[in-house]
Design a protein around this motif. Structure first.
Motif, PDB file in Angstrom:
ATOM      1  N   ARG A  69      15.427 -12.943  -3.212  1.00  0.00           N
ATOM      2  CA  ARG A  69      16.601 -12.116  -3.650  1.00  0.00           C
ATOM      3  C   ARG A  69      16.628 -11.485  -4.997  1.00  0.00           C
ATOM      4  O   ARG A  69      16.860 -10.190  -5.027  1.00  0.00           O
ATOM      5  N   MET A  70      16.378 -12.203  -6.082  1.00  0.00           N
ATOM      6  CA  MET A  70      16.220 -11.639  -7.274  1.00  0.00           C
ATOM      7  C   MET A  70      15.070 -10.402  -7.322  1.00  0.00           C
ATOM      8  O   MET A  70      15.577  -9.352  -7.847  1.00  0.00           O
ATOM      9  N   TYR A  71      13.999 -10.778  -6.657  1.00  0.00           N
ATOM     10  CA  TYR A  71      13.042  -9.987  -6.629  1.00  0.00           C
ATOM     11  C   TYR A  71      13.367  -8.440  -5.949  1.00  0.00           C
ATOM     12  O   TYR A  71      13.276  -7.291  -6.589  1.00  0.00           O
ATOM     13  N   GLU A  72      13.991  -8.643  -4.774  1.00  0.00           N
ATOM     14  CA  GLU A  72      14.203  -7.413  -3.999  1.00  0.00           C
ATOM     15  C   GLU A  72      15.453  -6.697  -4.686  1.00  0.00           C
ATOM     16  O   GLU A  72      15.387  -5.366  -4.289  1.00  0.00           O
ATOM     17  N   MET A  73      16.310  -7.371  -5.478  1.00  0.00           N
ATOM     18  CA  MET A  73      17.106  -6.571  -6.026  1.00  0.00           C
ATOM     19  C   MET A  73      16.751  -5.791  -7.318  1.00  0.00           C
ATOM     20  O   MET A  73      17.233  -4.854  -7.768  1.00  0.00           O
ATOM     21  N   PHE A  74      15.860  -6.486  -8.144  1.00  0.00           N
ATOM     22  CA  PHE A  74      15.023  -6.083  -9.077  1.00  0.00           C
ATOM     23  C   PHE A  74      14.123  -4.802  -8.587  1.00  0.00           C
ATOM     24  O   PHE A  74      14.007  -4.157  -9.814  1.00  0.00           O
ATOM     25  N   LEU A  75      13.726  -4.520  -7.536  1.00  0.00           N
ATOM     26  CA  LEU A  75      12.637  -3.496  -7.124  1.00  0.00           C
ATOM     27  C   LEU A  75      13.145  -2.195  -7.742  1.00  0.00           C
ATOM     28  O   LEU A  75      12.271  -1.367  -7.987  1.00  0.00           O
ATOM     29  N   GLY A  76      14.247  -1.741  -7.443  1.00  0.00           N
ATOM     30  CA  GLY A  76      14.606  -0.452  -8.055  1.00  0.00           C
ATOM     31  C   GLY A  76      16.081  -0.142  -7.306  1.00  0.00           C
ATOM     32  O   GLY A  76      16.728  -1.023  -6.642  1.00  0.00           O
ATOM     33  N   PRO A  77      16.461   1.005  -7.545  1.00  0.00           N
ATOM     34  CA  PRO A  77      17.926   1.537  -6.908  1.00  0.00           C
ATOM     35  C   PRO A  77      17.947   1.323  -5.637  1.00  0.00           C
ATOM     36  O   PRO A  77      16.854   1.425  -4.874  1.00  0.00           O
ATOM     37  N   ILE A  78      19.084   0.855  -5.135  1.00  0.00           N
ATOM     38  CA  ILE A  78      19.159   0.564  -3.778  1.00  0.00           C
ATOM     39  C   ILE A  78      18.750   1.395  -2.652  1.00  0.00           C
ATOM     40  O   ILE A  78      18.372   1.162  -1.700  1.00  0.00           O
ATOM     41  N   ASP A  79      19.297   2.562  -3.043  1.00  0.00           N
ATOM     42  CA  ASP A  79      19.018   3.663  -2.051  1.00  0.00           C
ATOM     43  C   ASP A  79      17.489   4.251  -2.102  1.00  0.00           C
ATOM     44  O   ASP A  79      17.460   5.281  -1.452  1.00  0.00           O
ATOM     45  N   ALA A  80      16.603   3.819  -2.928  1.00  0.00           N
ATOM     46  CA  ALA A  80      15.396   4.377  -2.900  1.00  0.00           C
ATOM     47  C   ALA A  80      14.210   3.592  -2.118  1.00  0.00           C
ATOM     48  O   ALA A  80      14.555   2.386  -2.033  1.00  0.00           O
ATOM     49  N   ASP A  81      13.310   4.511  -1.694  1.00  0.00           N
ATOM     50  CA  ASP A  81      12.189   3.644  -0.923  1.00  0.00           C
ATOM     51  C   ASP A  81      11.277   3.085  -1.964  1.00  0.00           C
ATOM     52  O   ASP A  81      10.987   3.589  -3.043  1.00  0.00           O
ATOM     53  N   ASP A  89       0.802  -1.068  -0.042  1.00  0.00           N
ATOM     54  CA  ASP A  89       0.078   0.006  -0.149  1.00  0.00           C
ATOM     55  C   ASP A  89       0.903   1.259   0.072  1.00  0.00           C
ATOM     56  O   ASP A  89       0.298   2.291   0.281  1.00  0.00           O
ATOM     57  N   HIS A  90       2.064   1.264  -0.247  1.00  0.00           N
ATOM     58  CA  HIS A  90       3.024   2.226  -0.340  1.00  0.00           C
ATOM     59  C   HIS A  90       3.239   3.096   0.898  1.00  0.00           C
ATOM     60  O   HIS A  90       3.855   4.047   1.049  1.00  0.00           O
ATOM     61  N   ARG A  91       2.780   2.139   1.969  1.00  0.00           N
ATOM     62  CA  ARG A  91       3.140   2.831   3.368  1.00  0.00           C
ATOM     63  C   ARG A  91       4.090   1.947   4.238  1.00  0.00           C
ATOM     64  O   ARG A  91       4.440   0.836   3.640  1.00  0.00           O
ATOM     65  N   LYS A  92       4.807   2.605   4.988  1.00  0.00           N
ATOM     66  CA  LYS A  92       5.788   2.042   6.087  1.00  0.00           C
ATOM     67  C   LYS A  92       5.067   0.654   6.557  1.00  0.00           C
ATOM     68  O   LYS A  92       4.033   0.918   6.905  1.00  0.00           O
ATOM     69  N   MET A  93       6.125  -0.326   6.496  1.00  0.00           N
ATOM     70  CA  MET A  93       5.422  -1.747   6.705  1.00  0.00           C
ATOM     71  C   MET A  93       5.427  -1.569   8.565  1.00  0.00           C
ATOM     72  O   MET A  93       6.191  -1.011   9.134  1.00  0.00           O
TER      73      MET A  93
END
Ligand code: ANZ
Length: 769
Positions: free
Chosen positions: A568-580, A541-545
């Protein structure tokens, strides 16, 4: 060949890797040079009872990919692990349930270790340390004593931040907007004898050292703000028309505004207050106001939007204009900064203006005064670090008091100075260690009748601000670490830590490093050369878990459905590491399907008899070279998402025609991301004896990376009329021949005749007709 069922083989590899010790005891590696070493560090984890969170999986996987990649390009990788295991949550839980912190902490560590291994993090478990272990905290105590010997650990009566709910003092850094960082209770001020570390001795070095660090800019800026160096002047305003002798001295960064001063403000805690009150007609009002403010902390005053104050009916003289200036007391001036008194310039300063408007004080326009009126002065906001806590679950401060109450260090042979176990955990406002019979008996036995121990324990930030040093020599019982080991591994080459640690832990670690360097133990000035913060994984829901919002994703659930590699692959594929980034279930399935296609591809290979004979197609080999280079470059640049995209693109494009040799290279570059599946294929399907994780990174041929074909613009009499495709290495005469064979250009000529052709290599062809 089975279907892709990661649950069937992933746990097997966790065990095999452990048995084969392929990542173990890396701190003992030889021939480590500054060029060949790679010390990778993830933030010291607090083993909470609730276990691993998907938010931990992202930075852990990122570091694990780096570790696996750097090992395979021949770096000596050091990737240690340990636990920040003292602290309030375990103690609070003990208060509620009666279960001793040592037990809950051990259970939590077991859960965490199991989960971290389960997601395939290639930590060197041989380094494992826990701050609550006497083998560790003995050296935390040793560090305290080194500081003590140098006069950098001292005790003083000081107004401290007190959390009435946690029943303990807090460091300034642990008070957020006037509230306890941990429980949110309003913090009050209390005067108590407390232990401090003199971090202020290092303030200029702590500013200077930031310059050469590869850290996020905003983090450096926040450290600078916290240290808060400002240059200004001390200006004296003599008291007038009273019996008070002397001056009211202020610190100002804007002496040039002195002509606009219309009132003075002093803090309720300022030393002048009682003297002013004694002779003032407003004595009673002043007393009431000061009492009312007594419980506020400086932090509270800083954020307090509602400025209040009281007039003292006392005046000073402006040394430049000679005007008589009224003196006020207000909570917007801090006691602990500058002189605790200011000259108010409401025309220019917003806070002064707000105060003037509220109390209807004069606002006077002013020019720029250029002559120096005061003494040049540099002020810092940084204060000494308050490290004593009236809590149980921490390292005891290694100090004993003689019958006269004088402090003495605990003798080296009495370290570790053990935390007693015969105590009640109830917070009473006094240190729980006072309730231990064993503790006092121990002191009397070792030091003599009438001697008493220090009952406070150390802030857990003391434990966690030197752990990266202990890792380099984690089982040494003679020293906190051998100098050779420290030399070999320090500084940390890459540190990944959450953005919530920008001040406390990082500043304290830098202080310890500089201190130990001065003591001759370290040859580096700074502990962490390069640092980055991971972003937050948000709920779908785009809110803090958070549990209360019901949007928490449990990594165990994801793993049991799709396996650790897909997670692992999914979390790495989510986007730039420093972005929320928000969680998205569909993309987990996307990564799972990609892995399944790779699995099935190798399953087909297995059945083929001509495995080795399949020809390498030049174009595919070329594309593979490009992909190998890109994935390596992207890993080094922490662009894990684009690395995965490149591998997916490559595989989708060429999987039908991939040769065996090229397929093996592809499997290798995928292996840091999906360590389980690639290992299963490598060893079980392709029958290799040793791990894929010990294989070198594939070589790539720089020449093959170059584009072989280019599109060349063709001009006729200086005007571009179209393009032709040419091979980069094609000869000039062949290029010209190709152009004039093309009707687009030959139509400008008679029988393909031209006067002259000018070819600029790789750029353009101009035909003059
Ligand atoms: C007159 C003035 C005019 C100021 C103006 C500012 C702007 P830094 O060091 O950058 O935070 N100040 C000094 N001591 C203070 C205290 N104990 N509590 C609250 N405020 C204090 O800012 C230093 C400036 O903050 C000083 O310069 C002083 O106000 C105020 F247009 O003096 B100034």
């Amino acid at each position: 060949m089975d279907k892709y069922q990661p649950q069937k083989f992933e746990e097997k590899w966790v065990k095999r890797w452990k048995d084969e010790k392929i990542f173990q005891d890396t701190y003992k590696q030889l021939d480590v040079t500054p060029e060949s070493k790679m010390y990778l560090l993830y933030a010291f984890a607090y083993p909470s009872g609730s276990g691993l969170h998907v938010g931990h999986v992202e930075p852990l996987t990122a570091l694990d990919i780096l570790a696996r990649y750097y090992r395979s390009i021949g770096k000596k990788v050091f990737f240690p692990v340990g636990w920040d295991a003292f602290g309030l949550p375990a103690e609070n839980y003990a208060i509620k349930t009666g279960i001793p912190p040592v037990k809950t902490t051990k259970d939590a560590i077991d859960t965490f270790s199991h989960q971290i291994k389960r997601i395939g993090v290639s930590y060197d478990w041989g380094t494992e340390v826990a701050t609550c272990h006497p083998g560790y905290y003995r050296w935390t105590q040793w560090l305290f004593l080194q500081l003590y010997k140098k006069g950098l650990a001292y005790k003083k009566l000081a107004p401290v931040n007190w959390c009435p709910s946690c029943q303990t003092v807090l460091a300034n850094e642990q008070v957020v907007e006037g509230k306890c960082e941990r429980c949110g209770t309003d913090v009050i001020q209390k005067k108590m004898e407390q232990w401090f570390f003199k971090i202020t001795d290092y303030k200029d070095q702590l500013i200077e050292g930031l310059k050469k660090l590869d850290w996020p800019k905003a983090t450096k800026q926040q450290q600078l703000n916290w240290i808060g160096k400002s240059q200004g002047e001390l200006i004296k305003f003599p008291f007038v028309d009273t019996e008070i002798e002397g001056d009211l001295e202020v610190f100002t960064t804007r002496p040039d505004t002195i002509e606009g001063v219309t009132f003075m403000v002093i803090s309720p805690g300022n030393a002048h207050v009682p003297i002013i009150a004694a002779q003032s007609k407003n004595k009673k009002k002043i007393q009431e106001y000061v009492d009312k403010c007594a419980n506020d902390t400086d932090e509270e005053r800083q954020i307090n939007k509602d400025k209040t104050g009281v007039f003292t009916d006392t005046y000073v003289k402006n040394p430049v204009t000679g005007e008589k200036i009224p003196v006020w007391i207000s909570n917007y001036v801090l006691s602990g900064y500058g002189t605790g008194a200011i000259m108010a310039v409401p025309f220019t300063d917003d806070r002064d203006r707000a105060f003037a408007e509220k109390y209807d004080l004069e606002i006077k326009e002013h020019g720029e005064y250029k002559k120096l009126v005061g003494k040049k002065e540099i002020q810092y906001k940084l204060r000494d670090w308050l490290i004593s806590r009236q809590r149980y679950w921490g390292a005891p401060i290694p100090i004993v008091y003689d019958p006269q109450g004088k402090a003495h260090p605990v003798k080296k042979e009495n370290l570790p100075w053990l935390l007693p176990t015969d105590v009640d955990f109830k917070p009473t406002g006094e240190s729980p260690l006072r309730l231990s019979k064993e503790f006092i008996e121990r002191v009397e036995k070792l030091y003599g009748k009438g001697w008493t121990p220090e009952y406070d324990t150390m802030d857990t930030f003391v434990d966690s601000s030197w752990y990266y040093l202990r890792y380099t020599d984690p089982r040494n019982e003679e020293e906190f670490a051998q100098i050779d080991h420290l030399k070999k591994w320090m500084p940390v080459d890459f540190y990944m830590i959450g953005p919530e640690h920008i001040v406390l832990h990082l500043l304290y670690s830098r202080f310890f490093t500089k201190f130990l360097r001065d003591e001759g133990y370290l040859s580096v000035d700074e502990p962490f050369s390069k640092m980055r913060h991971q972003g937050m994984i948000l709920g779908p829901d785009h809110r803090k878990m958070s549990k209360s919002k019901g949007n928490v994703i449990n990594p165990d659930d994801v793993m049991s459905e799709y396996g650790a590699d897909a997670l692992r692959m999914y979390e790495m594929f989510l986007g730039p590491i420093d972005a929320d980034k928000p969680w998205n279930v569909d993309s987990v399935q996307g990564q799972y399907r990609f892995l399944k296609r790779v699995w099935n591809f190798f399953g087909v290979l297995e059945k083929m008899s001509d495995l080795d004979t399949k020809e390498s197609n030049k174009e595919i080999t070329q594309l593979l070279n490009k992909t190998v280079k890109k994935v390596g470059d992207d890993i080094e640049a922490l662009k894990f998402n684009t690395a995965i995209a490149a591998m997916m693109e490559f595989f989708n494009e060429v999987s039908d025609n991939l040769s065996f040799i090229d397929a093996k290279s592809f499997l290798k570059i995928l292996s840091p991301f999906a360590p389980f599946m690639t290992e299963e294929i490598w060893r079980n399907i392709l029958k290799n004896k040793t791990s894929i994780h010990l294989e070198p990174w594939p070589d790539f041929d720089e020449n093959l990376l170059k584009q072989s074909k280019i599109t060349l613009p063709v001009q006729i009499n200086g005007k571009v009329r179209g393009t032709i495709e040419i091979e980069v290495e094609m000869k000039e005469e062949d290029i010209i021949a190709k152009a004039i064979d093309n009707v687009n250009f030959s139509k400008y000529m008679v029988e393909q005749k031209y006067k002259k052709a000018i070819y600029v290599k790789g750029k353009i062809l101009n035909i003059i007709v």
